[in-house]
Scaffold this active site. Structure first.
Site, PDB file in Angstrom:
ATOM      1  N   HIS A 190       1.008  -1.238   0.142  1.00  0.00           N
ATOM      2  CA  HIS A 190       0.112  -0.471   0.096  1.00  0.00           C
ATOM      3  C   HIS A 190       0.899   1.113  -0.246  1.00  0.00           C
ATOM      4  CE1 HIS A 190      -3.501  -3.255   0.882  1.00  0.00           C
ATOM      5  NE2 HIS A 190      -3.892  -2.564   0.230  1.00  0.00           N
ATOM      6  N   ARG A 297     -10.641   3.278  -1.047  1.00  0.00           N
ATOM      7  CA  ARG A 297     -10.436   2.262   0.262  1.00  0.00           C
ATOM      8  C   ARG A 297     -10.720   3.347   1.776  1.00  0.00           C
ATOM      9  NH1 ARG A 297      -5.907   1.293  -3.741  1.00  0.00           N
ATOM     10  NH2 ARG A 297      -5.339  -0.636  -4.177  1.00  0.00           N
ATOM     11  N   ARG A 333     -15.147   0.465  -1.080  1.00  0.00           N
ATOM     12  CA  ARG A 333     -15.284  -0.241  -0.281  1.00  0.00           C
ATOM     13  C   ARG A 333     -14.924  -0.461   1.262  1.00  0.00           C
ATOM     14  NH1 ARG A 333      -9.500  -3.255  -1.430  1.00  0.00           N
ATOM     15  NH2 ARG A 333      -8.656  -1.734  -0.244  1.00  0.00           N
ATOM     16  N   GLU A 431     -10.494 -11.672  -4.366  1.00  0.00           N
ATOM     17  CA  GLU A 431      -8.433 -11.852  -4.417  1.00  0.00           C
ATOM     18  C   GLU A 431      -8.193 -12.628  -3.557  1.00  0.00           C
ATOM     19  OE1 GLU A 431      -7.973  -8.038  -2.493  1.00  0.00           O
ATOM     20  OE2 GLU A 431      -9.738  -8.130  -1.101  1.00  0.00           O
ATOM     21  N   ASN A 454      -3.784  -7.382  -6.444  1.00  0.00           N
ATOM     22  CA  ASN A 454      -2.821  -7.077  -5.586  1.00  0.00           C
ATOM     23  C   ASN A 454      -2.376  -8.486  -4.698  1.00  0.00           C
ATOM     24  OD1 ASN A 454      -2.469  -4.993  -7.020  1.00  0.00           O
ATOM     25  ND2 ASN A 454      -3.277  -3.159  -5.346  1.00  0.00           N
ATOM     26  N   ASP A 455      -3.921  -8.798  -4.000  1.00  0.00           N
ATOM     27  CA  ASP A 455      -4.188  -9.352  -3.933  1.00  0.00           C
ATOM     28  C   ASP A 455      -4.164 -11.142  -4.023  1.00  0.00           C
ATOM     29  OD1 ASP A 455      -3.790  -8.405  -0.550  1.00  0.00           O
ATOM     30  OD2 ASP A 455      -5.587  -7.665  -0.737  1.00  0.00           O
ATOM     31  N   ARG A 465       2.866  -9.443  -0.542  1.00  0.00           N
ATOM     32  CA  ARG A 465       3.178  -8.222  -1.306  1.00  0.00           C
ATOM     33  C   ARG A 465       3.877  -7.258  -0.706  1.00  0.00           C
ATOM     34  NH1 ARG A 465      -3.068  -6.084  -1.404  1.00  0.00           N
ATOM     35  NH2 ARG A 465      -2.000  -3.745  -1.753  1.00  0.00           N
ATOM     36  N   CYS A 502      -9.694  -3.707 -10.124  1.00  0.00           N
ATOM     37  CA  CYS A 502      -9.314  -2.601  -9.201  1.00  0.00           C
ATOM     38  C   CYS A 502      -7.385  -2.921  -8.927  1.00  0.00           C
ATOM     39  CB  CYS A 502      -9.797  -2.045  -8.441  1.00  0.00           C
ATOM     40  SG  CYS A 502     -10.346  -3.190  -6.743  1.00  0.00           S
TER      41      CYS A 502
HETATM   42  C1  PEP Z   1      -6.314  -5.823  -4.092  1.00  0.00           C
HETATM   43  O1  PEP Z   1      -5.576  -6.442  -3.798  1.00  0.00           O
HETATM   44  O2  PEP Z   1      -6.033  -5.655  -5.765  1.00  0.00           O
HETATM   45  C2  PEP Z   1      -6.916  -4.526  -4.243  1.00  0.00           C
HETATM   46  C3  PEP Z   1      -7.421  -3.594  -5.464  1.00  0.00           C
HETATM   47  O3  PEP Z   1      -7.055  -4.235  -2.735  1.00  0.00           O
HETATM   48  P1  PEP Z   1      -5.925  -3.623  -2.080  1.00  0.00           P
HETATM   49  O4  PEP Z   1      -4.641  -2.721  -2.812  1.00  0.00           O
HETATM   50  O5  PEP Z   1      -6.701  -2.663  -1.348  1.00  0.00           O
HETATM   51  O6  PEP Z   1      -5.243  -4.845  -0.569  1.00  0.00           O
HETATM   52 MG    MG Z   2      -6.696  -6.796  -1.566  1.00  0.00          MG
END
Ligand code: PEP
Ligand code: MG
Length: 572
Positions: A190, A297, A333, A431, A454-455, A465, A502
């Site tokens: 993040h 977020r 979210r 995710e 991402n997750d 990550r 996203c």
């Molecule tokens: C993701 O996991 O891709 C996502 C968009 O949420 P975050 O990055 O806030 O975990």
């Molecule tokens: Mg996520």
């Protein structure tokens, strides 16, 4: 030095080091006329910490051990120590430095004194010194008088830290650093995502930058290549100044695309939405011509504070975003706290935070917090095109529980006669691999879906990550990831359930055609990425990419996949 490139662009400036201990403290010089105010701010923080400790004594929990009083006495004694009070104050006055820095320097001196004690008990007390100073620092940085380091005479500063949490980076936002460098971190942490949102070149995973760089070293940061150069020779500087102006020229040209509708060469319309962390990010959303917000977020409203936002405060924030977007979709979210986004004062550190009580799991375990947010969201839905997105769902049971919460909250609002959008759409993030493999359930129960790559990548490949040690294994092109993406998008299309991406993949032009090829028509990304992605969409013919896509899906060899991706992106 080489690191992981996470936010593109070139910056040239002077290193500004954050303290390398757990207490990340910046140093800056104050104009003489502000010194008096700084001392007053310092005294107020000491006073407030003293009151806090006294308060703890009077509200001593019944179960607290008898040593509790002795512990408080010790902490009050440390707080009154000359190093902490008098010497820090003198330092602010004579060196014109900020209170945090003076305190940190004096803490180091006091810790050294304690360390010198041969007696193990006394030597151990250095931990108490650090704890007391941490308490005062919290007061200082949380106070409205907190003055950011000024960039003297327009000199560009490069922030160099061992690590910066997302919450810290949000606080450092107004300081306008020219670039951010950290020893730790991964490309989709993040912290990296926020740096991209600031359009600030950023390189993470540098391992020893904080140790090797000195304050005011001249640094070139190439955020695109993940390279930094320290105290470069003049010809190198000249070359990078040229590259920097070319980069800025490119960005300027892209701005012309702001109002151009995003559609492929064959005329297929593509939605390009923005990801935001706070309502204050709205200007960038408009500057880059987003046609909606695909991911707000909301948990960032909860960070960096001791008192959580109540229903009214949340409602105001959501309403502001909903109204500003004037009917365009606003996907909010529900909060995704936990993992690398912890609430202030969170006591428990799980051994595997990313697999722990995070996101919807945390919400379901804290019904009061969740209900408050749902009420605020539903009330705000009256002021725009609001949708609710639920993070980290793993299967039917969590979906059912969440939907029940929403039904109950609606019922309560009905009873109270409070209006909301009765057609409000509820979506879920895909995710977790289990979610990706349970698409039948997800498409049946939810109104729309959004892929958090991402997750999804982190959990599919079992690669943290945020950990630079395994960053080389974090691979969006891994055949397993490609298989899941194609499966998720294909299943949603088949069921006629709207689907978007996203995660950071949506904002990376290298993957735009790949995702278009999977059938994706809705992307949500960091606003700073929107125009480069739009440019790629405008130059893509969908009919030309489908054959290559099929070959990519069949390929198991990573090198072959990369080769095919290069072909796919050939004229970019
Ligand atoms: C993701 O996991 O891709 C996502 C968009 O949420 P975050 O990055 O806030 O975990
Ligand atoms: Mg996520």
């Amino acid at each position: 030095m080489h690191g992981i490139p996470v936010s593109s662009g070139i910056a040239i400036g002077y290193a500004h080091l954050l303290s390398h201990t757990a207490l990340e403290v910046v140093h800056y010089v104050l104009p003489r006329n502000l010194v008096h105010e700084e001392i007053a701010r310092f005294d107020a923080a000491l006073e407030s910490t003293r009151n806090e400790l006294e308060g703890l004594r009077s509200n001593r929990p019944v179960y607290a051990a008898a040593e509790f009083d002795a512990f408080l006495d010790l902490h009050l004694m440390i707080l009154a120590d000359e190093h902490i009070t008098l010497t820090s104050r003198k330092m602010i006055e004579h060196e014109q430095c900020n209170a945090e820095w003076a305190l940190k320097v004096q803490m180091d001196a006091l810790v050294a004194e304690f360390e010198a004690f041969e007696d193990a008990y006394l030597s151990e007390r250095k931990t108490d010194v650090v704890q007391v100073v941490e308490r005062v620092l919290k007061k200082l940085t949380g106070q409205p008088g907190y003055v950011p380091p000024v960039d003297n005479q327009g000199v560009k500063m490069i922030l160099v830290a061992h690590d910066v949490s997302p919450a810290d980076l949000i606080q450092l936002k107004p300081h306008q650093f020219a670039a951010i460098l950290t020893d730790l971190g991964g490309a989709t942490s993040h912290t990296a995502i926020i740096a991209r949102g600031l359009s600030t070149p950023c390189v993470v995973g540098l391992h020893h930058a904080r140790q090797l760089l000195r304050e005011n070293d001249l640094v070139i940061v190439d955020g695109t290549q993940g390279v930094i150069m320290v105290n470069p020779e003049e010809p190198v500087l000249v070359e990078y100044r040229l590259l920097q102006s070319q980069w800025e020229e490119e960005r300027k040209k892209l701005r012309r695309l702001k109002t151009t509708p995003a559609q492929t060469l064959d005329g297929t319309a593509i939605e390009l939405h923005a990801n935001i962390e706070l309502p204050d990010d709205l200007p960038e959303v408009f500057e880059n011509g987003a046609t909606g917000i695909g991911l707000f977020r909301s948990e960032f409203l909860f960070l960096n504070r001791d008192v959580l936002p109540d229903e009214e405060e949340q409602f105001t924030a959501y309403r502001r975003v909903a109204e500003s977007m004037k009917g365009m979709p606003v996907t909010i979210r529900t909060f995704d706290l936990g993992a690398d986004k912890q609430l202030n004062g969170a006591q428990r550190v799980a051994s595997n935070p990313a697999l722990g009580l995070r996101a919807i799991r945390f919400c379901l375990a804290e019904p009061q917090l969740f209900r408050t947010q749902l009420r605020a969201l539903l009330r705000a839905s009256l002021y725009g095109n609001v949708k609710i997105l639920i993070p980290m769902l793993s299967g039917a049971s969590e979906i059912n529980q969440t939907l029940q919460f929403i039904t109950d909250t609606r019922k309560r609002l009905d009873e109270e006669g409070i209006p909301y959008d009765r057609q409000i759409k509820i979506g879920g993030m895909i995710e977790i691999p289990a979610a990706a493999l349970s698409m039948d359930t997800f498409v049946k129960k939810l109104d729309f879906l959004s892929i958090g790559t991402n997750d999804l990548i982190q959990y599919t490949l079992a690669v943290d990550r945020t950990d630079e040690e395994v960053a080389h294994l974090y691979d969006p092109l891994h055949p397993a990831v490609l298989f899941l993406l194609s499966h998720i998008i294909g299943s949603a299309i088949k069921a006629a359930v709207p689907i978007s991406v996203c995660g950071e993949m949506a904002g990376n032009v290298s993957y735009t055609r790949l995702l278009l090829g999977f059938g994706l028509r809705n992307f949500s990304m960091n606003p700073s990425q929107l125009l480069p992605v739009k440019q790629c969409v405008l130059g893509t013919d969908l009919s030309e990419i489908s054959t290559l896509m099929q070959r990519m899906l069949r390929a198991n060899d990573p090198n072959k996949i990369r080769e095919l991706l290069e072909k796919l992106n050939c004229n970019l």
